[in-house]
Enzyme design. Structure first.
Site, short mmCIF file in Angstrom:
data_model
loop_
_atom_site.label_atom_id
_atom_site.label_comp_id
_atom_site.label_asym_id
_atom_site.label_seq_id
_atom_site.Cartn_x
_atom_site.Cartn_y
_atom_site.Cartn_z
N CYS A 92 -0.80 2.28 6.53
CA CYS A 92 -0.39 0.85 6.99
C CYS A 92 -0.04 0.11 5.90
CB CYS A 92 -1.40 0.15 7.72
SG CYS A 92 -2.99 -0.17 7.07
N GLY A 125 0.65 -3.86 4.12
CA GLY A 125 0.37 -5.39 4.56
C GLY A 125 1.63 -6.05 5.04
N CYS A 132 0.69 -1.06 0.12
CA CYS A 132 0.10 -0.07 -0.18
C CYS A 132 0.88 1.24 -0.13
CB CYS A 132 -0.95 -0.04 1.38
SG CYS A 132 -1.99 -1.33 1.23
N HIS A 158 -9.20 2.64 -2.56
CA HIS A 158 -7.82 2.42 -2.33
C HIS A 158 -7.21 1.46 -3.35
CE1 HIS A 158 -4.05 1.22 -0.46
NE2 HIS A 158 -4.63 0.26 0.28
#
Length: 398
Positions: free
Chosen positions: A384, A386, A94, A354
């Site tokens: 955050c 993964g 991300c 997203h």
């Protein structure tokens, strides 16, 4: 030894964000989408000689299939950049797009480049979240402390909600606010500076005429925000990751398609090509956290990025905190004492979407333009990541 120099953002733009599978980019190849947004960024700096671009760095969370084979290089070629401009694809899930911006800035800051393009692209319509053939090492399951690597994102959000005591009601209220802020911003035209309208072609079959039909339209707004969202409607949604959990599709980010691109330049390049700096890249930090509670990554990354910049979170006039889940967003906000009024003032990923590896570049464009529009000094992009990471980058209006 060369002195560290400043890296300036001189162009920043993004596509609208489309819903995956049924949205307006469902048939738009990600390499073509990346090329389109690179061309749009270049159009913002007509005085820049494309031959001066040293490299294209593009983030992509699942770099395979239609967005594989080094999509950064493919996008650069398709965008019409000279073949002398190289390209590299980076993956920090991300935070891929934000890491692309950081890497481009660092090349400039250490004097290895004067002009760089940083971007991000993701088609969750064409490439599934875990890829087409995911395979985890069996060794992950030999130690209990490593098993979190294999957890689905939703399950990590459930664990954050439990440990940080974030209720279902609080998550749904946060989700509603995301939609309301996004709709209000769209209606006020707040996204106009950062979004490049994109032409999409819808293809189908006219059964009566017995022929294929194609209709072209221009999309200019993110399509995930829903004006009819209500607390009652959110409360009726069933949990999807744990039988007695609190995380639902309504208080989680939307799977999406999109791309963003920024052009960064040294002070020498700014003067040489007559460019107008929009912002200065200030600092970046990435930190690791336990994979099973990956959503708290910004709790570690934000203080580090602030420390590197010599700033406090109170100095941030605008914070784009990627809303992977309402549970982790609230845990971060509460733990760090962030001002909710400056966190995602125009909504976040719960409403806007997203597109994984593109989000960092997309939200960087948001911050750069928001700082100028609102006459603010500092802004931050954070998320955050993964498998247990967090990332944060700070920008300064100039």
């Amino acid at each position: 030894m060369k002195q560290i120099q400043d890296a300036y953002i001189v162009a920043a733009t993004r596509t609208p964000i489309g819903r995956s599978h049924k949205g307006f980019f469902r048939n738009y190849r990600p390499d073509d989408l990346l090329a389109t947004i690179i061309r749009a960024a270049l159009a913002q700096v007509p005085g820049l000689d494309p031959k001066a671009v040293e490299d294209v760095i593009a983030g992509c969370a699942i770099p395979e299939a239609q967005q594989g084979l080094n999509v950064a290089r493919i996008g650069a070629v398709l965008a019409g950049l000279p073949t002398s401009v190289s390209g590299i694809t980076v993956n920090r899930f991300c935070a891929s797009g934000l890491s692309a911006v950081q890497m481009a800035a660092d090349r400039i800051r250490v004097g290895e480049a004067d002009v760089m393009i940083a971007a991000g692209v993701e088609s969750m319509s064409m490439v599934p979240m875990m890829g087409n053939s995911p395979s985890l090492s069996p060794n992950i399951f030999t130690r209990s402390e490593d098993v979190g690597i294999a957890y689905g994102m939703g399950l990590t959000a459930e664990k954050v909600a439990q440990q940080w005591k974030v209720s279902r009601e609080a998550q749904d209220a946060f989700a509603l606010q995301s939609h309301q802020r996004a709709i209000a911003a769209q209606q006020a035209g707040e996204f106009a500076d950062e979004i490049t309208p994109i032409e999409v072609t819808d293809r189908g079959v006219d059964l009566q005429a017995g022929e294929a039909v194609a209709k072209t339209r221009t999309v200019s707004l993110d399509e995930g925000a829903r004006p009819d969202t209500t607390l009652e409607g959110l409360a009726r949604l069933r949990t999807v990751f744990a039988a007695r959990g609190t995380v639902t599709a309504g208080n989680s980010s939307q799977t999406s398609d999109g791309a963003g691109a920024l052009i960064l330049a040294s002070e020498a390049a700014v003067k040489r090509f007559g460019l107008t700096p929009l912002a200065r890249f200030v600092s970046f930090a990435s930190k690791g956290v336990p994979p099973e509670i990956m959503g708290i990554g910004p709790i570690e990354a934000i203080p580090a990025a602030l420390r590197y910049a010599g700033l406090k979170h109170e100095d941030m006039g605008w914070i784009e905190l990627n809303e992977a889940f309402a549970a982790q967003s609230l845990a971060v906000i509460r733990t760090l004492g962030l001002n909710p009024d400056v966190v995602n003032p125009m909504g976040g990923a719960i409403a806007l979407g997203h597109p994984l590896g593109a989000t960092g570049a997309i939200r960087s464009a948001t911050v750069v333009h928001a700082l100028r529009r609102k006459n603010l000094k500092y802004g931050m992009v954070t998320m955050c990541v993964g498998m247990g990471q967090g990332a944060a980058g700070i920008f300064e209006r100039v």
